[in-house]
Design a protein around this motif. Sequence first.
Motif, PDB file in Angstrom:
ATOM      1  N   SER A 174      10.850  79.656  53.287  1.00  0.00           N
ATOM      2  CA  SER A 174      10.294  80.976  53.569  1.00  0.00           C
ATOM      3  C   SER A 174      10.937  81.503  54.838  1.00  0.00           C
TER       4      SER A 174
ATOM      5  N   THR B 258       4.904  69.150  43.842  1.00  0.00           N
ATOM      6  CA  THR B 258       5.461  70.488  43.653  1.00  0.00           C
ATOM      7  C   THR B 258       4.461  71.568  44.037  1.00  0.00           C
TER       8      THR B 258
ATOM      9  N   ARG C 193      16.153  72.815  44.882  1.00  0.00           N
ATOM     10  CA  ARG C 193      16.124  71.546  44.148  1.00  0.00           C
ATOM     11  C   ARG C 193      17.189  70.619  44.716  1.00  0.00           C
TER      12      ARG C 193
ATOM     13  N   ASN D 248      10.456  74.143  49.594  1.00  0.00           N
ATOM     14  CA  ASN D 248      10.177  75.576  49.632  1.00  0.00           C
ATOM     15  C   ASN D 248      10.736  76.171  50.918  1.00  0.00           C
TER      16      ASN D 248
ATOM     17  N   GLU E 174       0.439  79.682  56.132  1.00  0.00           N
ATOM     18  CA  GLU E 174       1.747  79.845  55.511  1.00  0.00           C
ATOM     19  C   GLU E 174       2.479  80.934  56.272  1.00  0.00           C
TER      20      GLU E 174
ATOM     21  N   GLN F 268       2.626  73.885  46.610  1.00  0.00           N
ATOM     22  CA  GLN F 268       2.755  74.381  47.963  1.00  0.00           C
ATOM     23  C   GLN F 268       1.390  74.385  48.618  1.00  0.00           C
TER      24      GLN F 268
ATOM     25  N   THR G 222       7.332  70.370  57.708  1.00  0.00           N
ATOM     26  CA  THR G 222       8.173  71.567  57.794  1.00  0.00           C
ATOM     27  C   THR G 222       9.306  71.339  58.786  1.00  0.00           C
TER      28      THR G 222
ATOM     29  N   GLU H  47       9.695  73.729  53.784  1.00  0.00           N
ATOM     30  CA  GLU H  47       8.432  72.987  53.646  1.00  0.00           C
ATOM     31  C   GLU H  47       8.470  72.056  52.451  1.00  0.00           C
TER      32      GLU H  47
ATOM     33  N   GLN I 106      11.241  69.176  45.231  1.00  0.00           N
ATOM     34  CA  GLN I 106      11.581  70.536  45.605  1.00  0.00           C
ATOM     35  C   GLN I 106      11.285  70.740  47.082  1.00  0.00           C
TER      36      GLN I 106
ATOM     37  N   SER J 124      11.913  84.253  50.144  1.00  0.00           N
ATOM     38  CA  SER J 124      11.541  82.865  49.871  1.00  0.00           C
ATOM     39  C   SER J 124      12.336  82.339  48.683  1.00  0.00           C
ATOM     40  N   ARG J 125      12.404  81.018  48.594  1.00  0.00           N
ATOM     41  CA  ARG J 125      13.167  80.390  47.530  1.00  0.00           C
ATOM     42  C   ARG J 125      12.703  78.951  47.371  1.00  0.00           C
ATOM     43  N   VAL J 126      12.863  78.412  46.158  1.00  0.00           N
ATOM     44  CA  VAL J 126      12.591  77.003  45.897  1.00  0.00           C
ATOM     45  C   VAL J 126      13.928  76.293  45.730  1.00  0.00           C
TER      46      VAL J 126
END
Length: 206
Positions: free
Chosen positions: A145, A24, A155, A143, A45, A26, A199, A175, A141, A151-153
């Motif tokens: 961007s 989890t 699930r 990620n 990033e 990044q 990615t 990612e 998870q 951005s958001r995570v």
Amino acid sequence: MNRFSAARLARLALPALALLIASTVQAQYFWIEGDADGRRIQSGELNKPGEALAVQGARAFAADGKAIALAAASGGYQAAQSDGDLRFTASHADEKSLSIYHARFGRLETKAVSDLELVPTTPGGNTYRLFWKGSAVSASQVNVSTSEGWSRVLRPATDGSISFTPSFPALYVLEVSARVNGAVTVDGRKYEDVRHVATLSFRVDR
């Protein structure tokens, strides 16, 4: 430091699916974006690019494994124009840790090629599966961007898939990272911490 290619790492390290556990955390990663001259491959990033990571075995290739011309460029690399989705892989090692990077640009192909790869379930679709050495696995998870700063995570669903619908024009970068459970020895050197970082990037124009 011994020099080794990402392809050699794929043969020597991490043969068992059971060794992979989702992370989890990044991390820095490589991502690919297109321009008029080809595909730019950058590290850091998204929205926070830095100096190019010092890596070994950098390679760009198509789905059939055919090499794509690659040249050093500011912040990373420049790959030649090619048909289909583009993949890139490289590795970085220090005294105790080994990081293996995978990047893909495009979401037309539904086949996994790299060791760790996010793959759309349908060409151009918005649902993805994570593959580890050709077998579907579930990430804890993913990620997301964008070049616009959003951005958001994400699930996974109960079947392990990840879904989201892009809502505005931008470059999107998904990612995911995974850490191997246990030490790995490569070319006579033992690494206590081994990670894969992958990615998938694509551009939405409207």
